[in-house]
Scaffold this motif. Structure first.
Motif, PDB file in Angstrom:
ATOM      1  N   MET A  48       0.897  -1.338   0.205  1.00 40.89           N
ATOM      2  CA  MET A  48       0.022  -0.122  -0.137  1.00 40.89           C
ATOM      3  C   MET A  48       0.768   1.423   0.007  1.00 40.89           C
ATOM      4  SD  MET A  48      -3.305  -0.557   0.126  1.00 40.89           S
ATOM      5  CE  MET A  48      -4.180   0.520   0.714  1.00 40.89           C
ATOM      6  N   VAL A  59      -3.301   9.204   1.293  1.00 43.90           N
ATOM      7  CA  VAL A  59      -3.259   8.097   2.151  1.00 43.90           C
ATOM      8  C   VAL A  59      -3.686   8.591   3.520  1.00 43.90           C
ATOM      9  CG1 VAL A  59      -1.413   6.623   0.906  1.00 43.90           C
ATOM     10  CG2 VAL A  59      -0.730   7.975   2.795  1.00 43.90           C
ATOM     11  N   GLN A  60      -4.191   7.513   4.510  1.00 40.24           N
ATOM     12  CA  GLN A  60      -4.265   7.695   5.802  1.00 40.24           C
ATOM     13  C   GLN A  60      -3.455   6.668   6.267  1.00 40.24           C
ATOM     14  OE1 GLN A  60      -8.254   7.375   6.750  1.00 40.24           O
ATOM     15  NE2 GLN A  60      -8.662   9.455   6.967  1.00 40.24           N
ATOM     16  N   CYS A  71      -3.471   9.464  13.481  1.00 39.91           N
ATOM     17  CA  CYS A  71      -3.776   9.234  12.342  1.00 39.91           C
ATOM     18  C   CYS A  71      -3.083  10.338  11.613  1.00 39.91           C
ATOM     19  CB  CYS A  71      -5.175   9.260  12.162  1.00 39.91           C
ATOM     20  SG  CYS A  71      -5.798   9.088  10.512  1.00 39.91           S
ATOM     21  N   CYS A 101      -1.518   0.453  10.141  1.00 36.05           N
ATOM     22  CA  CYS A 101      -2.594   0.452   9.160  1.00 36.05           C
ATOM     23  C   CYS A 101      -2.217   1.523   8.280  1.00 36.05           C
ATOM     24  CB  CYS A 101      -3.735   0.659   9.726  1.00 36.05           C
ATOM     25  SG  CYS A 101      -5.255   0.455   8.711  1.00 36.05           S
ATOM     26  N   GLU A 103      -4.302   3.046   4.604  1.00 32.31           N
ATOM     27  CA  GLU A 103      -5.654   3.246   3.763  1.00 32.31           C
ATOM     28  C   GLU A 103      -5.227   4.217   2.746  1.00 32.31           C
ATOM     29  OE1 GLU A 103      -8.964   3.990   6.160  1.00 32.31           O
ATOM     30  OE2 GLU A 103      -8.811   2.340   7.466  1.00 32.31           O
ATOM     31  N   GLU A 105      -6.660   6.373  -0.836  1.00 29.68           N
ATOM     32  CA  GLU A 105      -7.773   6.797  -1.483  1.00 29.68           C
ATOM     33  C   GLU A 105      -7.518   6.524  -3.006  1.00 29.68           C
ATOM     34  OE1 GLU A 105      -8.549  10.790  -0.509  1.00 29.68           O
ATOM     35  OE2 GLU A 105      -8.782  10.343   1.653  1.00 29.68           O
TER      36      GLU A 105
END
Length: 108
Positions: A48, A59-60, A71, A101, A103, A105
Motif C-alpha cells: 500500500m 493516504v491515511q 492518524c 495500518c 488506507e 484513497e
C-alpha cells in the motif's frame, strides 16, 4: 454561602498507598499495547505504501507510538530506507516500525 472544596476534602481519608495505587491504575489503564502484525499484514502495508508513493495517492497512516495512537493524512513524498521511515507532505517523518495500518484513497 457553602464553600465546597470538591475532592480535596476526601484526600485526607485516603492512605498514601491507596493514592499511589490509584495513580498506577490510571496510568496502566490508558496504555494500550502495540498491535501484533502478521507477515501478511506487513506485506500488505508495504504494498500500500509503495503503490501510494509511486501513484502519488492520498493516504491515511495510522501509527502507534508508546501508548499514543495517531492518524496522519497526506501524500507520501519520500521513502527513506536508510532511516526506515517515510515523509508525508514533505514535512512529517513517520517511522515504519510505528505504522500499523495504511488506507489509500483512489488515485487519479
Amino acid at each position: 454561602m457553602l464553600k465546597d472544596r470538591g475532592t480535596i476534602k476526601w484526600n485526607a481519608l485516603m492512605l498514601p498507598e491507596h493514592v499511589k495505587l490509584l495513580r498506577d491504575w490510571k496510568n496502566n489503564d490508558e496504555f494500550s499495547p502495540a498491535p501484533d502484525l502478521s507477515e501478511w499484514e506487513l506485506e500488505h502495508i508495504e504494498r500500500m505504501i509503495s503503490h501510494a508513493f509511486w501513484q502519488k495517492c492520498s493516504v491515511q497512516i495510522f501509527t502507534h507510538e508508546g501508548s499514543d495512537r495517531h492518524c496522519y493524512e497526506g501524500v507520501i513524498t519520500k521513502l527513506d530506507t536508510n532511516h526506515r521511515s517515510l515523509v508525508l507532505n514533505g514535512e512529517q517523518r513517520i517511522s515504519f516500525s510505528h505504522i500499523y495500518c495504511v488506507e489509500a484513497e483512489a488515485c487519479d
